[in-house]
Design a protein around this motif. Structure first.
Motif, PDB file in Angstrom:
ATOM      1  N   ALA A 140      -8.047 -10.073 -18.767  1.00  0.00           N
ATOM      2  CA  ALA A 140      -7.001 -10.995 -19.211  1.00  0.00           C
ATOM      3  C   ALA A 140      -5.622 -10.502 -18.769  1.00  0.00           C
ATOM      4  CB  ALA A 140      -7.046 -11.148 -20.723  1.00  0.00           C
ATOM      5  N   MET A 141      -5.409  -9.182 -18.835  1.00  0.00           N
ATOM      6  CA  MET A 141      -4.130  -8.600 -18.416  1.00  0.00           C
ATOM      7  C   MET A 141      -3.903  -8.804 -16.918  1.00  0.00           C
ATOM      8  SD  MET A 141      -2.943  -4.606 -18.724  1.00  0.00           S
ATOM      9  CE  MET A 141      -4.353  -4.022 -17.767  1.00  0.00           C
ATOM     10  N   LEU A 142      -4.940  -8.536 -16.121  1.00  0.00           N
ATOM     11  CA  LEU A 142      -4.800  -8.648 -14.668  1.00  0.00           C
ATOM     12  C   LEU A 142      -4.679 -10.099 -14.222  1.00  0.00           C
ATOM     13  CD1 LEU A 142      -7.299  -5.907 -13.420  1.00  0.00           C
ATOM     14  CD2 LEU A 142      -4.859  -5.716 -13.931  1.00  0.00           C
ATOM     15  N   LYS A 143      -5.300 -11.007 -14.977  1.00  0.00           N
ATOM     16  CA  LYS A 143      -5.212 -12.435 -14.661  1.00  0.00           C
ATOM     17  C   LYS A 143      -3.762 -12.906 -14.685  1.00  0.00           C
ATOM     18  CE  LYS A 143      -7.257 -16.895 -15.948  1.00  0.00           C
ATOM     19  NZ  LYS A 143      -8.122 -17.606 -16.935  1.00  0.00           N
ATOM     20  N   HIS A 144      -2.945 -12.212 -15.473  1.00  0.00           N
ATOM     21  CA  HIS A 144      -1.521 -12.556 -15.567  1.00  0.00           C
ATOM     22  C   HIS A 144      -0.791 -12.243 -14.263  1.00  0.00           C
ATOM     23  CE1 HIS A 144       2.336 -13.233 -17.510  1.00  0.00           C
ATOM     24  NE2 HIS A 144       2.757 -12.064 -17.069  1.00  0.00           N
ATOM     25  N   LEU A 145      -1.374 -11.373 -13.423  1.00  0.00           N
ATOM     26  CA  LEU A 145      -0.733 -10.969 -12.179  1.00  0.00           C
ATOM     27  C   LEU A 145      -1.113 -11.897 -11.032  1.00  0.00           C
ATOM     28  CD1 LEU A 145      -1.172  -7.100 -12.512  1.00  0.00           C
ATOM     29  CD2 LEU A 145       0.870  -8.463 -13.025  1.00  0.00           C
ATOM     30  N   ASP A 146      -2.313 -11.715 -10.485  1.00  0.00           N
ATOM     31  CA  ASP A 146      -2.794 -12.577  -9.396  1.00  0.00           C
ATOM     32  C   ASP A 146      -4.321 -12.503  -9.366  1.00  0.00           C
ATOM     33  OD1 ASP A 146      -3.807 -10.509  -7.557  1.00  0.00           O
ATOM     34  OD2 ASP A 146      -1.717  -9.977  -7.251  1.00  0.00           O
ATOM     35  N   PRO A 147      -4.981 -13.406  -8.631  1.00  0.00           N
ATOM     36  CA  PRO A 147      -6.458 -13.427  -8.644  1.00  0.00           C
ATOM     37  C   PRO A 147      -7.096 -12.264  -7.891  1.00  0.00           C
ATOM     38  CG  PRO A 147      -5.520 -15.505  -7.822  1.00  0.00           C
ATOM     39  CD  PRO A 147      -4.433 -14.508  -7.833  1.00  0.00           C
ATOM     40  N   TYR A 148      -6.299 -11.478  -7.179  1.00  0.00           N
ATOM     41  CA  TYR A 148      -6.852 -10.456  -6.284  1.00  0.00           C
ATOM     42  C   TYR A 148      -6.777  -9.044  -6.863  1.00  0.00           C
ATOM     43  CZ  TYR A 148      -5.691 -14.527  -3.504  1.00  0.00           C
ATOM     44  OH  TYR A 148      -5.562 -15.813  -3.056  1.00  0.00           O
ATOM     45  N   THR A 149      -6.047  -8.870  -7.955  1.00  0.00           N
ATOM     46  CA  THR A 149      -5.990  -7.581  -8.640  1.00  0.00           C
ATOM     47  C   THR A 149      -7.113  -7.566  -9.674  1.00  0.00           C
ATOM     48  OG1 THR A 149      -3.608  -7.351  -8.271  1.00  0.00           O
ATOM     49  CG2 THR A 149      -4.563  -6.074 -10.064  1.00  0.00           C
ATOM     50  N   ASN A 150      -8.141  -6.749  -9.410  1.00  0.00           N
ATOM     51  CA  ASN A 150      -9.370  -6.794 -10.208  1.00  0.00           C
ATOM     52  C   ASN A 150      -9.823  -5.409 -10.652  1.00  0.00           C
ATOM     53  OD1 ASN A 150     -10.238  -9.031  -7.670  1.00  0.00           O
ATOM     54  ND2 ASN A 150      -9.704  -9.712  -9.706  1.00  0.00           N
ATOM     55  N   TYR A 151     -10.418  -5.377 -11.840  1.00  0.00           N
ATOM     56  CA  TYR A 151     -10.976  -4.144 -12.400  1.00  0.00           C
ATOM     57  C   TYR A 151     -12.484  -4.137 -12.211  1.00  0.00           C
ATOM     58  CZ  TYR A 151     -12.849  -1.105 -16.109  1.00  0.00           C
ATOM     59  OH  TYR A 151     -13.559  -0.166 -16.811  1.00  0.00           O
ATOM     60  N   TYR A 152     -13.027  -2.975 -11.801  1.00  0.00           N
ATOM     61  CA  TYR A 152     -14.460  -2.834 -11.593  1.00  0.00           C
ATOM     62  C   TYR A 152     -14.989  -1.665 -12.425  1.00  0.00           C
ATOM     63  CZ  TYR A 152     -13.533  -5.722  -7.480  1.00  0.00           C
ATOM     64  OH  TYR A 152     -13.144  -6.732  -6.640  1.00  0.00           O
ATOM     65  N   PRO A 153     -15.742  -1.952 -13.502  1.00  0.00           N
ATOM     66  CA  PRO A 153     -16.362  -0.842 -14.246  1.00  0.00           C
ATOM     67  C   PRO A 153     -17.449  -0.188 -13.400  1.00  0.00           C
ATOM     68  CG  PRO A 153     -17.180  -2.953 -15.037  1.00  0.00           C
ATOM     69  CD  PRO A 153     -16.094  -3.263 -14.041  1.00  0.00           C
ATOM     70  N   GLU A 154     -17.978   0.902 -13.880  1.00  0.00           N
ATOM     71  CA  GLU A 154     -18.981   1.644 -13.117  1.00  0.00           C
ATOM     72  C   GLU A 154     -20.171   0.769 -12.743  1.00  0.00           C
ATOM     73  OE1 GLU A 154     -21.691   5.736 -13.463  1.00  0.00           O
ATOM     74  OE2 GLU A 154     -20.499   5.039 -15.168  1.00  0.00           O
ATOM     75  N   SER A 155     -20.523  -0.187 -13.611  1.00  0.00           N
ATOM     76  CA  SER A 155     -21.689  -1.046 -13.353  1.00  0.00           C
ATOM     77  C   SER A 155     -21.481  -1.955 -12.154  1.00  0.00           C
ATOM     78  CB  SER A 155     -21.995  -1.894 -14.592  1.00  0.00           C
ATOM     79  OG  SER A 155     -20.904  -2.747 -14.911  1.00  0.00           O
ATOM     80  N   MET A 156     -20.218  -2.127 -11.717  1.00  0.00           N
ATOM     81  CA  MET A 156     -19.926  -3.014 -10.587  1.00  0.00           C
ATOM     82  C   MET A 156     -19.516  -2.233  -9.340  1.00  0.00           C
ATOM     83  SD  MET A 156     -17.801  -5.942 -12.688  1.00  0.00           S
ATOM     84  CE  MET A 156     -17.347  -6.859 -11.224  1.00  0.00           C
ATOM     85  N   ILE A 157     -19.857  -0.963  -9.304  1.00  0.00           N
ATOM     86  CA  ILE A 157     -19.424  -0.103  -8.205  1.00  0.00           C
ATOM     87  C   ILE A 157     -19.962  -0.578  -6.859  1.00  0.00           C
ATOM     88  CG2 ILE A 157     -21.280   1.621  -8.174  1.00  0.00           C
ATOM     89  CD1 ILE A 157     -17.557   2.441  -8.274  1.00  0.00           C
ATOM     90  N   GLU A 158     -21.150  -1.209  -6.866  1.00  0.00           N
ATOM     91  CA  GLU A 158     -21.728  -1.699  -5.609  1.00  0.00           C
ATOM     92  C   GLU A 158     -20.911  -2.856  -5.037  1.00  0.00           C
ATOM     93  OE1 GLU A 158     -24.163  -0.394  -3.794  1.00  0.00           O
ATOM     94  OE2 GLU A 158     -24.313   1.233  -5.236  1.00  0.00           O
TER      95      GLU A 158
END
Length: 547
Positions: free
Chosen positions: A63-81
């Protein structure tokens, strides 16, 4: 001396102000981190049910990053691939696409030589369980996290075969999946090569070179059509490396400008061009973005190739991936990029949003004009405007509905189990008999679609009922006319649907490369590119036109 003291005082005051501002900024960050930590602790202690701190934190960060732009994204360890795939085109997984229909997880295309295909799964099969967990109704993100993982790790899949509806169980190991950026290349005529580029991962430029060099072994190539339609971009350096194949050393391709000095960098070609005299047409459309726009824009700004198609997407932002704690990562927009003429083609302003919270589009009135190397006028128009604009046919409502409901996909699933192969892609046609089979299949599948005029008719009925207008007979007559027109809708859209059906059928036997080859036979934009490359006078007149 007095002036000197004044200057020293101003300098000290300026630095003190900067220090105070930085200290205030740092305190604001520290304060909010402390508030968040305290909040999670209180929720964990006092909330009536057990909370999931990991899930809640992911939701808060998104939700915090959505306030910036669609390309700034967080990836937890489960999404490392997912991060590894973005950077390298490789990931640990099973080698298949998926989609959801009616809550079912349906296998799309399986890549030959990889786990799903080797285990016997095919397009149209329905995944029932992954590692003993039912997957019906789950979101695609959840399915992806289940299927992706480190190469060599095991998983068990229960699925229902589309061929005989039997349940089957397979145990398999994830492998390193490599997705090519160039799925298909061919000769369009004796001297014109065609290269389809779908991404910009770490080997994109090498794959483009390999494609052209492979074709050059048996052909004398003087022109190439580089197809960037629907290519959403990727690694910036690969865009530079592709231009390096066509442009001599020392040419500025792209520069980046960010908040910090280390993000300010100019990228130039470094080698002698491999194909310095080859004519180039670059095809783009509204979904060509980022690195695709660097390539197209640089060809245009350097007067090195002709851009054809529709205006591109307009993404002029650069992202980098940074490591976080516990093997999580974040992709952050760090800079804007500028192509050789000095243009930034970013379309949306994500900092200044409108009243509804949406990013503001740069108005046409604020477009600046720039010049190419040869003096042609170009604009920073929120995308690359092609040198030759080609009209695109809008998809009809019935075609869009059929695609959304996977009717063509499902028909191909049925077809493939009663036909062993397609012998020759070029000779294979969707004749009227086969097209009738498709229409009968769709009707038997109880496919329903609603035309926009039917929606408006329902609104008109409701309005007339509220106002007690006596127009029921007129509305009933209109409804009957609509039903009559719907009966002929498959005939009206036959020429649009036939190529789509062929592409899907061919892909079942020849995968992605077959799909692209089938598509080329009906591609009017590729035909326009061929016409231009054959007509040298027109080609060079476009490049040397000083407006």
């Amino acid at each position: 001396m007095r002036l000197y003291r004044i200057l020293i005082s101003v300098f000290l005051l300026f630095n003190i102000a900067n220090i105070n501002a930085q200290e205030s900024h740092d305190f604001e960050i520290s304060k909010n981190l402390d508030i968040y930590t305290s909040l999670i602790q209180q929720l964990d202690l006092h909330y009536v049910d057990e909370i999931q701190p990991g899930t809640m934190t992911k939701t808060a960060i998104d939700a915090m990053l959505k306030h910036l732009d669609p390309y700034t994204n967080y990836y937890p360890e489960s999404m490392i691939e997912d991060v590894r795939f973005l950077q390298t085109g490789k990931y640990g997984g099973i080698g298949s696409t998926m989609h959801i229909k009616n809550g079912n997880i349906v296998v799309g295309m399986t890549y030959p030589g990889f786990p799903f295909n080797e285990a016997g799964l095919r397009a149209g099969d329905i995944i029932l369980k992954i590692d003993d967990e039912d997957v019906f109704g789950k979101k695609m993100r959840e399915i992806s996290e289940h299927l992706k993982g480190a190469s060599g790790t095991s998983l068990k899949v229960v699925y229902k075969s589309a061929k005989d509806a039997n349940e089957k169980t397979v145990s398999l190991k994830r492998e390193e999946i490599v997705v090519k950026d160039v799925p298909y290349f061919t000769m369009l005529d004796d001297s014109i090569a065609y290269v389809k580029l779908v991404g910009f991962k770490q080997n994109a430029a090498k794959e483009v070179k390999l494609a052209i060099d492979s074709l050059s072994k048996t052909n004398v190539i003087n022109s190439v059509v580089l197809d960037l339609r629907n290519n959403g971009g990727g690694l910036l350096i690969q865009a530079v490396n592709i231009l390096d194949l066509f442009v001599d050393a020392g040419e500025l391709i792209v520069s980046t400008k960010g908040k910090t000095k280390k993000e300010n960098y100019s990228y130039k070609t470094r080698h002698h061009a491999n194909y310095p005299d080859m004519k180039v047409v670059v095809l783009v459309n509204k979904n060509s973005a980022s690195a695709s726009e660097i390539v197209a824009g640089s060809f245009q700004d350097l007067d090195r190739g002709v851009i054809m198609g529709q205006k591109s997407f307009g993404k002029g932002l650069v992202q980098k991936v940074f490591p976080l704690s516990y093997r999580s990562q974040v992709k952050i927009t760090v800079a804007k990029y500028y192509i050789p003429s000095g243009r930034c083609i970013q379309s949306l302003d994500y900092i200044h949003k409108d009243a509804s919270g949406k990013a503001v589009k740069t108005p046409d009135s604020l477009m600046a004009t720039f010049k190419t190397k040869g003096g042609r006028l170009v604009k920073d128009a929120g995308g690359i405007i092609p040198d030759l604009k080609l009209e695109t046919k809008n998809s009809s409502d019935i075609v869009s509905s059929l695609m959304r409901n996977y009717e063509i996909f499902d028909f191909a699933t049925k077809y493939v189990y009663s036909h062993d192969t397609i012998r020759d892609i070029k000779k294979f046609e969707i004749n009227d008999e086969l097209y009738s089979e498709f229409v009968n299949f769709v009707n038997a599948d109880s496919f329903n679609f609603t035309l926009p005029i039917e929606i408006e008719l329902d609104k008109l009925r409701s309005f007339s009922d509220k106002k007690n207008y006596d127009i029921t007979d007129e509305l009933d007559a209109l409804e009957k006319k609509i039903e009559v027109s719907k009966k002929s809708i498959y005939d009206d859209n036959k020429e649009i649907l036939k190529p789509l059906i062929k592409e899907e059928l061919v892909s079942r036997y020849f995968f992605n490369s077959g799909r692209v080859e089938a598509m080329l036979q009906y591609d009017s934009e590729v035909r326009e590119a061929i016409k231009l490359l054959i007509n040298e006078n027109r080609y060079y007149k476009i490049l040397h036109n000083n407006n």
